[in-house]
Design a protein around this motif. Structure first.
Motif, PDB file in Angstrom:
ATOM      1  N   LYS A   1       8.002   1.227  -0.988  1.00 59.75           N
ATOM      2  CA  LYS A   1       8.349   0.672  -2.315  1.00 59.75           C
ATOM      3  C   LYS A   1       9.275   1.607  -3.090  1.00 59.75           C
ATOM      4  O   LYS A   1      10.318   1.202  -3.596  1.00 59.75           O
ATOM      5  CB  LYS A   1       7.081   0.436  -3.170  1.00 59.75           C
ATOM      6  CG  LYS A   1       6.014  -0.388  -2.517  1.00 59.75           C
ATOM      7  CD  LYS A   1       4.811  -0.556  -3.411  1.00 59.75           C
ATOM      8  CE  LYS A   1       4.022   0.700  -3.719  1.00 59.75           C
ATOM      9  NZ  LYS A   1       3.293   1.285  -2.585  1.00 59.75           N
ATOM     10  N   THR A   2       8.864   2.870  -3.194  1.00 59.60           N
ATOM     11  CA  THR A   2       9.655   3.827  -3.982  1.00 59.60           C
ATOM     12  C   THR A   2      11.010   4.051  -3.329  1.00 59.60           C
ATOM     13  O   THR A   2      12.023   4.187  -4.011  1.00 59.60           O
ATOM     14  CB  THR A   2       8.881   5.158  -4.136  1.00 59.60           C
ATOM     15  OG1 THR A   2       7.631   4.842  -4.744  1.00 59.60           O
ATOM     16  CG2 THR A   2       9.622   6.155  -5.001  1.00 59.60           C
ATOM     17  N   THR A   3      11.041   4.069  -1.997  1.00 60.86           N
ATOM     18  CA  THR A   3      12.319   4.221  -1.290  1.00 60.86           C
ATOM     19  C   THR A   3      13.265   3.096  -1.697  1.00 60.86           C
ATOM     20  O   THR A   3      14.419   3.343  -2.068  1.00 60.86           O
ATOM     21  CB  THR A   3      12.089   4.221   0.236  1.00 60.86           C
ATOM     22  OG1 THR A   3      11.209   5.302   0.560  1.00 60.86           O
ATOM     23  CG2 THR A   3      13.385   4.355   1.017  1.00 60.86           C
ATOM     24  N   LEU A   4      12.782   1.859  -1.685  1.00 64.38           N
ATOM     25  CA  LEU A   4      13.643   0.726  -2.048  1.00 64.38           C
ATOM     26  C   LEU A   4      14.084   0.838  -3.513  1.00 64.38           C
ATOM     27  O   LEU A   4      15.257   0.633  -3.843  1.00 64.38           O
ATOM     28  CB  LEU A   4      12.898  -0.600  -1.787  1.00 64.38           C
ATOM     29  CG  LEU A   4      13.636  -1.885  -2.158  1.00 64.38           C
ATOM     30  CD1 LEU A   4      15.043  -1.926  -1.564  1.00 64.38           C
ATOM     31  CD2 LEU A   4      12.860  -3.120  -1.679  1.00 64.38           C
TER      32      LEU A   4
ATOM     33  N   PRO B   1       0.825  -1.206   0.000  1.00 65.24           N
ATOM     34  CA  PRO B   1       0.000   0.000   0.000  1.00 65.24           C
ATOM     35  C   PRO B   1       0.862   1.260   0.000  1.00 65.24           C
ATOM     36  O   PRO B   1       2.071   1.206   0.232  1.00 65.24           O
ATOM     37  CB  PRO B   1      -0.793  -0.114   1.298  1.00 65.24           C
ATOM     38  CG  PRO B   1       0.056  -0.961   2.187  1.00 65.24           C
ATOM     39  CD  PRO B   1       0.817  -1.890   1.295  1.00 65.24           C
ATOM     40  N   SER B   2       0.218   2.382  -0.228  1.00 64.59           N
ATOM     41  CA  SER B   2       0.906   3.671  -0.252  1.00 64.59           C
ATOM     42  C   SER B   2       1.680   3.895   1.058  1.00 64.59           C
ATOM     43  O   SER B   2       1.163   3.626   2.143  1.00 64.59           O
ATOM     44  CB  SER B   2      -0.154   4.760  -0.430  1.00 64.59           C
ATOM     45  OG  SER B   2       0.495   5.983  -0.526  1.00 64.59           O
ATOM     46  N   GLY B   3       2.919   4.329   0.927  1.00 64.53           N
ATOM     47  CA  GLY B   3       3.707   4.667   2.114  1.00 64.53           C
ATOM     48  C   GLY B   3       4.467   3.507   2.725  1.00 64.53           C
ATOM     49  O   GLY B   3       5.140   3.661   3.748  1.00 64.53           O
TER      50      GLY B   3
HETATM   51  P1  ATP Z   1       3.572   5.504  -2.637  1.00 61.27           P
HETATM   52  O1  ATP Z   1       2.941   4.337  -3.363  1.00 61.27           O
HETATM   53  O2  ATP Z   1       2.568   6.413  -2.000  1.00 61.27           O
HETATM   54  O3  ATP Z   1       4.641   6.202  -3.404  1.00 61.27           O
HETATM   55  P2  ATP Z   1       5.599   3.956  -1.313  1.00 61.27           P
HETATM   56  O4  ATP Z   1       5.242   2.583  -0.856  1.00 61.27           O
HETATM   57  O5  ATP Z   1       6.390   4.068  -2.548  1.00 61.27           O
HETATM   58  O6  ATP Z   1       4.293   4.841  -1.362  1.00 61.27           O
HETATM   59  P3  ATP Z   1       7.621   5.610  -0.096  1.00 61.27           P
HETATM   60  O7  ATP Z   1       7.369   6.712  -1.062  1.00 61.27           O
HETATM   61  O8  ATP Z   1       8.872   4.824  -0.239  1.00 61.27           O
HETATM   62  O9  ATP Z   1       6.396   4.593  -0.078  1.00 61.27           O
HETATM   63  O10 ATP Z   1       7.540   6.214   1.374  1.00 61.27           O
HETATM   64  C1  ATP Z   1       7.869   5.452   2.543  1.00 61.27           C
HETATM   65  C2  ATP Z   1       7.839   6.390   3.747  1.00 61.27           C
HETATM   66  O11 ATP Z   1       8.891   7.346   3.622  1.00 61.27           O
HETATM   67  C3  ATP Z   1       6.559   7.199   3.876  1.00 61.27           C
HETATM   68  O12 ATP Z   1       6.280   7.324   5.238  1.00 61.27           O
HETATM   69  C4  ATP Z   1       6.912   8.539   3.262  1.00 61.27           C
HETATM   70  O13 ATP Z   1       6.150   9.568   3.838  1.00 61.27           O
HETATM   71  C5  ATP Z   1       8.393   8.678   3.630  1.00 61.27           C
HETATM   72  N1  ATP Z   1       9.142   9.451   2.621  1.00 61.27           N
HETATM   73  C6  ATP Z   1       9.235   9.174   1.307  1.00 61.27           C
HETATM   74  N2  ATP Z   1      10.027  10.073   0.673  1.00 61.27           N
HETATM   75  C7  ATP Z   1      10.454  10.946   1.631  1.00 61.27           C
HETATM   76  C8  ATP Z   1      11.313  12.081   1.625  1.00 61.27           C
HETATM   77  N3  ATP Z   1      11.909  12.517   0.514  1.00 61.27           N
HETATM   78  N4  ATP Z   1      11.512  12.724   2.809  1.00 61.27           N
HETATM   79  C9  ATP Z   1      10.942  12.289   3.947  1.00 61.27           C
HETATM   80  N5  ATP Z   1      10.124  11.208   4.013  1.00 61.27           N
HETATM   81  C10 ATP Z   1       9.873  10.535   2.878  1.00 61.27           C
END
Ligand code: ATP
Length: 361
Positions: free
Chosen positions: A48-51, A43-45
């Motif tokens: 995934k994008t971080t990895l 799910p969102s947050g």
């Molecule tokens: P989405 O599908 O909404 O993109 P995601 O699964 O890819 O979600 P991420 O974007 O990796 O999730 O975010 C993981 C966590 O890190 C979240 O709590 C988000 O708020 C936080 N986060 C992401 N990017 C940053 C940033 N540049 N600075 C601070 N916190 C961040």
């Protein structure tokens, strides 16, 4: 393409000293095989994008290492890592033709013209863009743009991996399945390591050989679509994958029996060594529980409604206050009110603090 090893990899946007629970990516170690098709699903947050950005080099990890074919590339730039990336919102150069857009990543790297022409023709053919290669890339629909963007991601044959970040989000639902099947076919033809980020289980399960499910910054299971369905390693996987998701209910488990509200459900394995003090639950997919007439020996439930999905019907019931879904067998017409639930013991799993417990044979 490359084998990718993640070694104790973790990331916090708040710096290395942040509390472990606040890390956007909690420590993970895993290997992604060369030429594999992976989906990062959650799910969102969930991180995934971080990895994905750690693998591509857009973000430098707070902890741990990333290896490509055994070489530590943790501190290398995106360009040095030799990664291709396709983003959610495609950027197309509209002063160029479709073919020039496809050729861009190759020209950028000084690939000889004959090789560029050959590769652009091949990718154009695979994406059904041959007739458009000489057209100016103007006034294109969102899906045409994303097709070109996918082509640009796939055009280099020497990349370590191709990363896709929710590439079908802006695509018309009707066209989504076309591009999705195209991408799967392209993976078979091109033999590239592909990593596809999505929050959509259908996209993940149809694209990937291995689906990596993330929850709250952790990888909770990595497996084939069948493994995720048949044996969820975490209650979150059971709930998130499948429609309806897995039923999860608190139970007292001892030996080969689970007890719910004084009722006994048989288990196919033995559970004599559950961790003391852990929250114990059983999980069973709706496909493996059947509603029946409420006879003694069956767990009692109250029917809320029946969902008729054409090929299969699911009863939405309640066991006490807990919502449950169960298959309605052909020919069974549940009357209002009470039913009994019949469980298939080999598909009833036991979870301790949300994690699957392997019982003894
Ligand atoms: P989405 O599908 O909404 O993109 P995601 O699964 O890819 O979600 P991420 O974007 O990796 O999730 O975010 C993981 C966590 O890190 C979240 O709590 C988000 O708020 C936080 N986060 C992401 N990017 C940053 C940033 N540049 N600075 C601070 N916190 C961040």
């Amino acid at each position: 393409m490359a084998r990718i090893d993640l070694v104790d990899l973790a990331h916090s946007y708040g710096g290395n000293d942040a509390a472990p629970e606040s890390f956007a990516l909690k420590p993970i170690s895993m290997t992604w095989r060369q030429g594999g098709a992976y989906a990062l699903l959650g799910p969102s947050g969930c991180g995934k994008t971080t990895l994905l950005n750690l693998i591509s080099g857009i973000v430098t990890p707070s902890r741990g290492k990333i290896l490509f074919d055994g070489t530590d590339i943790t501190l290398r730039s995106t360009r040095e890592r030799n990664i291709a990336q396709v983003f959610q919102f495609p950027v197309i150069y509209d002063t160029m033709t479709v073919g020039q857009n496809l050729a861009f990543p190759l020209k950028n790297r000084g690939v000889p013209k004959a090789e560029v022409d050959k590769r652009v023709a091949e990718i154009g053919r695979l994406l059904d863009l041959t007739a458009d290669l000489k057209r100016k890339a103007t006034r294109l629909t969102a899906d045409a743009k994303q097709k070109i963007s996918l082509g640009r991601g796939l055009v280099r044959s020497d990349v370590a991996a191709v990363l896709f970040d929710e590439p079908l989000t802006v695509i018309d639902p009707e066209l989504k399945w076309q591009l999705r099947s195209k991408l799967k076919a392209l993976h078979r033809e091109l033999d590239l390591t592909m990593i596809y980020v999505t929050h959509d289980q259908t996209e993940a399960l149809t694209f990937a050989d291995t689906v990596v499910v993330m929850h709250d910054g952790r990888v909770v299971q990595s497996g084939t679509p069948a493994e995720l369905f048949e044996k969820p390693a975490h209650t979150f996987v059971g709930y998130f994958i499948g429609s309806p998701g897995m039923n999860i209910i608190a139970a007292e488990v001892k030996g080969r029996e689970a007890r719910i509200d004084g009722h006994t459900i048989a288990l196919s394995r033995g559970y004599d060594a559950l961790p003391p003090g852990a929250k114990i639950e059983i999980g069973v997919r709706p496909e493996f529980v059947e509603v029946a007439a409420p006879t003694p020996g069956l767990l009692k439930a109250k029917i809320d409604r029946i969902d008729d999905l054409g090929r299969i019907r699911f009863a939405r019931v309640r066991v006490g206050d807990v919502k449950f879904a169960a298959r309605v067998p052909a020919g069974f017409a549940p009357s209002e009110g009470c039913v009994g639930l019949k469980f298939e013991p080999s598909n009833v799993h036991v979870y301790a603090d949300s994690r699957l417990v392997e019982g003894a044979a």
